[in-house]
Enzyme design. Sequence first.
Site, PDB file in Angstrom:
ATOM      1  N   ASP A 130       0.848  -1.188   0.000  1.00 33.92           N
ATOM      2  CA  ASP A 130       0.000   0.000   0.000  1.00 33.92           C
ATOM      3  C   ASP A 130       0.889   1.245   0.000  1.00 33.92           C
ATOM      4  O   ASP A 130       1.795   1.369   0.842  1.00 33.92           O
ATOM      5  CB  ASP A 130      -0.918   0.014   1.222  1.00 33.92           C
ATOM      6  CG  ASP A 130      -1.987   1.085   1.115  1.00 33.92           C
ATOM      7  OD1 ASP A 130      -3.085   0.779   0.605  1.00 33.92           O
ATOM      8  OD2 ASP A 130      -1.726   2.229   1.546  1.00 33.92           O
TER       9      ASP A 130
ATOM     10  N   GLU B 222      -4.760   2.436  -4.198  1.00 37.75           N
ATOM     11  CA  GLU B 222      -3.296   2.361  -4.165  1.00 37.75           C
ATOM     12  C   GLU B 222      -2.799   1.066  -3.547  1.00 37.75           C
ATOM     13  O   GLU B 222      -1.628   0.947  -3.188  1.00 37.75           O
ATOM     14  CB  GLU B 222      -2.733   3.550  -3.373  1.00 37.75           C
ATOM     15  CG  GLU B 222      -2.965   3.501  -1.869  1.00 37.75           C
ATOM     16  CD  GLU B 222      -4.332   4.022  -1.456  1.00 37.75           C
ATOM     17  OE1 GLU B 222      -4.490   4.371  -0.272  1.00 37.75           O
ATOM     18  OE2 GLU B 222      -5.241   4.080  -2.306  1.00 37.75           O
TER      19      GLU B 222
END
Length: 400
Positions: A262, A305
Site C-alpha cells: 500500500d 493504491e
Amino acid sequence: MHTPTLTILAALLTALVTAVLYAVWHFNKNIPGLRLWMLSFLCSLVFTVSLLLRGWLPEVVGVVISQGVVALGAYLCLLAGRSYMGLRPFSHLYAVAGIGALLALSVVFTLVYPHLGMRFVLMGVGSGVCYLLTARTLAVGGIHRVPARYLLAGVLCLHGLFVLLRPALFALGGAVPDGVLEGGLMASVSQFVLLEAIVATVLLSFGALILTNEFITSELRHLAEVDPLTSVFNRRAFFTLLDKAVSSTQRTHMPLPVLVLDLDHFKTINDTWGHRAGDDVLRHFVDLALRCLRKEDVMGRLGGEEFAIFLPNAGAQGARAVAERLRRLVESHPAVAGARSIPLTVSIGIALCGPGDAASAALQRADEAMYLAKQRGRNRVEMSGSAEPDTASAAVATVA
C-alpha cells in the site's frame, strides 16, 4: 471443368474473400496486419482478372501485370504476418528493387528471349519464398497455445512449396514458346494449378479470419483481466491466478509467499497534486515493482493504491528480500509528474500460504501485516506473525 471456368470461379471467390476481409477491417481497423492481408487478396483478384483478359491485352502488358501483382501480393502477405506478430517491416526499398528486377526480367523473357518456362520460374521463386517466410514468422508461441497461427503457417508453407515447384509441373506438361498451353496433359496441369489456387485462397482467408478472432479474443481477455491504468492484473484476475497457485502448493507442499503493498499517504498526493499526478504515481510504482520481480511472479491491483504480489518458489527469506529491495527502490526513486518530483514510500505485509491454507486467508494475513507496517511508522516490511519491530526496515515516513 475447363480452365476458363475455373479461372472465373477463382476470380469470383477471390473477390468475395477480398470484400469480406475489407468489411472486417473496416470495422476492426486496430487489428494488425488485416489491412495488408486484404490488399494481398486484392492483388490475387487483379491477377485472376488479368488471366481472363489475357486474350485482349498485349502479351507484355499481361505479363507485367501478372508478375507484378503476384509478387506484390506475396510481399504484402509477408508484411501482414510481421505486422500481426508485432515485428518491424522490411525496408520497402528492397521490395521495390526486387519487384522491379523481376518485371525487367519478365519483359526480357517476353520480348527479347521469349521463354514461358523462365517466366513461370520468376513468378514462383519470389512469391514462394515470401509465403515460406510468412509461415516461419507466424509459427511462434506454441501450437497448443496459439493453434490458429500454426494452422495458417502450415497452409502458407504448403502453398509456398507448391508455388516454388509449380514451374516443374508446367515443364512436365509442355508449354509452347508463344505462351499458349496445348495438349491434354497441359490442360490438366493448368486446371490442377487453378484448383490449388482456389483451395489456397479459401484456406488462407479462413486462416486470416481465425487470426482476427484470436486477436479480438485476446483483446477482450486483456480488458477483462488487466487493470487499464497500471497494466497489471485486476483484482478478479489476480484472485483467480492466486487460487491456482495455492492449489499448486497443495501438491508441492511448498509455502507460497503473498505480499500486500500500500502506497503511503496516497490521499495526500491526490489532494496536493491532483488525480492525474496520482495516476502517474501508480504507474511509476508498478514500473519499479516489476523491476524486482521474476517472470513467474504475479502482481495485481486490488483497488486504489493497494496492490498484491505472490512469489512462487521464493520462500520466506526470498519474499522478504524482494519486499525490502522494492521498498528501498520506491523510497530512492521519487515519482515525476510534469516538472514536479513526488516523494514516495510503500508499506508491505508478507504472509506464507502453506498446504491446507486458503488463498483468501493468506491474503488477509498479508493485509493485516501491511496495516501493522502502517501502525509502526510506514515505509517498512512486516511478516505475518512477527511480534517485534522489523529492525531491518526503516520507519522514516511521517504519519499524516
